[in-house]
Design a protein around this motif. Structure first.
Motif, PDB file in Angstrom:
ATOM      1  N   TYR A  10       0.826  -1.210   0.000  1.00  0.00           N
ATOM      2  CA  TYR A  10       0.000   0.000   0.000  1.00  0.00           C
ATOM      3  C   TYR A  10       0.863   1.264   0.000  1.00  0.00           C
ATOM      4  CZ  TYR A  10      -4.069  -2.872   1.014  1.00  0.00           C
ATOM      5  OH  TYR A  10      -5.070  -3.797   0.940  1.00  0.00           O
ATOM      6  N   ILE A  11       2.027   1.153   0.620  1.00  0.00           N
ATOM      7  CA  ILE A  11       2.962   2.274   0.697  1.00  0.00           C
ATOM      8  C   ILE A  11       4.267   1.824   0.057  1.00  0.00           C
ATOM      9  CG2 ILE A  11       4.334   3.725   2.254  1.00  0.00           C
ATOM     10  CD1 ILE A  11       2.019   3.541   4.256  1.00  0.00           C
ATOM     11  N   VAL A  12       4.866   2.703  -0.752  1.00  0.00           N
ATOM     12  CA  VAL A  12       6.172   2.392  -1.338  1.00  0.00           C
ATOM     13  C   VAL A  12       7.220   3.332  -0.764  1.00  0.00           C
ATOM     14  CG1 VAL A  12       5.211   1.451  -3.469  1.00  0.00           C
ATOM     15  CG2 VAL A  12       5.804   3.864  -3.366  1.00  0.00           C
ATOM     16  N   ARG A  13       8.438   2.836  -0.678  1.00  0.00           N
ATOM     17  CA  ARG A  13       9.573   3.602  -0.161  1.00  0.00           C
ATOM     18  C   ARG A  13      10.575   3.766  -1.295  1.00  0.00           C
ATOM     19  NH1 ARG A  13      12.452   3.188   5.236  1.00  0.00           N
ATOM     20  NH2 ARG A  13      10.668   1.906   5.767  1.00  0.00           N
ATOM     21  N   ALA A  14      11.201   4.962  -1.361  1.00  0.00           N
ATOM     22  CA  ALA A  14      12.206   5.211  -2.394  1.00  0.00           C
ATOM     23  C   ALA A  14      13.297   6.112  -1.834  1.00  0.00           C
ATOM     24  CB  ALA A  14      11.551   5.863  -3.606  1.00  0.00           C
ATOM     25  N   ASP A  15      14.477   5.993  -2.445  1.00  0.00           N
ATOM     26  CA  ASP A  15      15.612   6.812  -2.026  1.00  0.00           C
ATOM     27  C   ASP A  15      15.773   8.072  -2.855  1.00  0.00           C
ATOM     28  OD1 ASP A  15      16.416   5.149   0.105  1.00  0.00           O
ATOM     29  OD2 ASP A  15      17.367   3.778  -1.314  1.00  0.00           O
ATOM     30  N   SER A  16      14.952   8.227  -3.894  1.00  0.00           N
ATOM     31  CA  SER A  16      14.993   9.445  -4.702  1.00  0.00           C
ATOM     32  C   SER A  16      13.580   9.737  -5.214  1.00  0.00           C
ATOM     33  CB  SER A  16      15.939   9.297  -5.894  1.00  0.00           C
ATOM     34  OG  SER A  16      15.392   8.387  -6.844  1.00  0.00           O
ATOM     35  N   ILE A  17      13.362  10.961  -5.603  1.00  0.00           N
ATOM     36  CA  ILE A  17      12.062  11.353  -6.162  1.00  0.00           C
ATOM     37  C   ILE A  17      11.816  10.593  -7.469  1.00  0.00           C
ATOM     38  CG2 ILE A  17      10.767  13.286  -7.166  1.00  0.00           C
ATOM     39  CD1 ILE A  17      10.886  13.316  -4.090  1.00  0.00           C
ATOM     40  N   GLU A  18      12.868  10.412  -8.262  1.00  0.00           N
ATOM     41  CA  GLU A  18      12.731   9.672  -9.525  1.00  0.00           C
ATOM     42  C   GLU A  18      12.286   8.221  -9.272  1.00  0.00           C
ATOM     43  OE1 GLU A  18      15.560  13.043 -10.139  1.00  0.00           O
ATOM     44  OE2 GLU A  18      15.388  11.485  -8.627  1.00  0.00           O
ATOM     45  N   GLU A  19      12.912   7.601  -8.290  1.00  0.00           N
ATOM     46  CA  GLU A  19      12.555   6.223  -7.955  1.00  0.00           C
ATOM     47  C   GLU A  19      11.117   6.148  -7.447  1.00  0.00           C
ATOM     48  OE1 GLU A  19      13.892   2.597  -4.926  1.00  0.00           O
ATOM     49  OE2 GLU A  19      14.904   4.544  -4.775  1.00  0.00           O
ATOM     50  N   LEU A  20      10.705   7.134  -6.651  1.00  0.00           N
ATOM     51  CA  LEU A  20       9.331   7.156  -6.148  1.00  0.00           C
ATOM     52  C   LEU A  20       8.342   7.250  -7.309  1.00  0.00           C
ATOM     53  CD1 LEU A  20       7.454   7.157  -3.689  1.00  0.00           C
ATOM     54  CD2 LEU A  20       7.665   9.660  -3.656  1.00  0.00           C
ATOM     55  N   ALA A  21       8.632   8.142  -8.262  1.00  0.00           N
ATOM     56  CA  ALA A  21       7.760   8.281  -9.435  1.00  0.00           C
ATOM     57  C   ALA A  21       7.648   6.961 -10.180  1.00  0.00           C
ATOM     58  CB  ALA A  21       8.293   9.375 -10.357  1.00  0.00           C
ATOM     59  N   GLU A  22       8.764   6.293 -10.372  1.00  0.00           N
ATOM     60  CA  GLU A  22       8.757   5.006 -11.079  1.00  0.00           C
ATOM     61  C   GLU A  22       7.922   3.973 -10.336  1.00  0.00           C
ATOM     62  OE1 GLU A  22      12.889   4.041 -11.590  1.00  0.00           O
ATOM     63  OE2 GLU A  22      13.186   5.644 -13.065  1.00  0.00           O
ATOM     64  N   LYS A  23       8.099   3.903  -9.011  1.00  0.00           N
ATOM     65  CA  LYS A  23       7.357   2.922  -8.217  1.00  0.00           C
ATOM     66  C   LYS A  23       5.858   3.216  -8.202  1.00  0.00           C
ATOM     67  CE  LYS A  23      10.940   1.174  -5.148  1.00  0.00           C
ATOM     68  NZ  LYS A  23      11.350   0.980  -3.747  1.00  0.00           N
ATOM     69  N   LEU A  24       5.506   4.490  -8.357  1.00  0.00           N
ATOM     70  CA  LEU A  24       4.092   4.872  -8.376  1.00  0.00           C
ATOM     71  C   LEU A  24       3.527   4.907  -9.793  1.00  0.00           C
ATOM     72  CD1 LEU A  24       4.140   7.709  -5.681  1.00  0.00           C
ATOM     73  CD2 LEU A  24       3.253   5.375  -5.436  1.00  0.00           C
ATOM     74  N   PHE A  66       8.187   8.390   0.725  1.00  0.00           N
ATOM     75  CA  PHE A  66       7.114   7.414   0.764  1.00  0.00           C
ATOM     76  C   PHE A  66       5.975   7.896  -0.104  1.00  0.00           C
ATOM     77  CE2 PHE A  66       9.435   7.034   4.704  1.00  0.00           C
ATOM     78  CZ  PHE A  66       9.599   5.666   4.831  1.00  0.00           C
ATOM     79  N   GLY A  67       5.283   6.972  -0.703  1.00  0.00           N
ATOM     80  CA  GLY A  67       4.138   7.335  -1.526  1.00  0.00           C
ATOM     81  C   GLY A  67       3.111   6.231  -1.529  1.00  0.00           C
ATOM     82  N   THR A  68       1.922   6.593  -1.935  1.00  0.00           N
ATOM     83  CA  THR A  68       0.844   5.623  -2.061  1.00  0.00           C
ATOM     84  C   THR A  68       0.007   5.993  -3.266  1.00  0.00           C
ATOM     85  OG1 THR A  68      -1.012   4.567  -0.938  1.00  0.00           O
ATOM     86  CG2 THR A  68      -0.676   6.894  -0.491  1.00  0.00           C
TER      87      THR A  68
END
Length: 143
Positions: A10-24, A66-68
């Motif tokens: 439900y929640i994703v964790r990333a070490d960069s904004i780019e990685e967060l965008a990709e995971k979302l 973190f993002g969802t």
């Protein structure tokens, strides 16, 4: 952060904004530009784009991020709402109506400004129905 929600996806964790965008599954370049703009406004202490109150602004500039990506009951309304006039028009920051743009229900006029009663189903049903009818009549009349 709830580790169980992360483990369940439900929640994703990333070490960069780019990685967060990709995971979302978001457009990376657009997301990065959006975060950069938001950080700029947070540092400035004034949300020139959407009028968010200064005390609610904070930068997103230190990992982990973190993002969802949820829908449905988790994000059911805008907590501060969209300001409206008596004819159900969305209004600009200066209070003037945006012709042809009507807002009703949960998202209208700060109905859920301070909290959302998630255990009270139908809290906005009457408001949504009544305001929807008024907006429909106004739209039909060209008001």
């Amino acid at each position: 952060m709830n580790a169980g929600l992360e483990a369940e996806g439900y929640i994703v964790r990333a070490d960069s904004i780019e990685e967060l965008a990709e995971k979302l599954n978001l457009p990376v370049e657009t997301f990065v530009k959006t975060v950069e703009r938001y950080n700029e406004l947070a540092v400035k202490g004034e949300d020139e784009d959407f009028g968010k109150e200064a005390y609610r602004l904070s930068t997103m500039d230190a990992p982990p991020y973190f993002g969802t990506r949820q829908c449905g009951g988790y994000f059911i309304c805008t907590m501060d709402g969209i300001q409206i006039d008596d004819n159900m028009h969305a209004v600009r920051a200066d209070g003037t109506a945006i012709e042809g743009l009507y807002v009703v229900g949960d998202c209208s006029g700060n109905y859920f400004a301070n909290s959302y009663p998630n255990l009270m189903g139908g809290a906005a049903a009457g408001r949504s129905t009544t305001f929807g009818r008024v907006a429909g009549k106004n739209a039909a009349k060209g008001i």
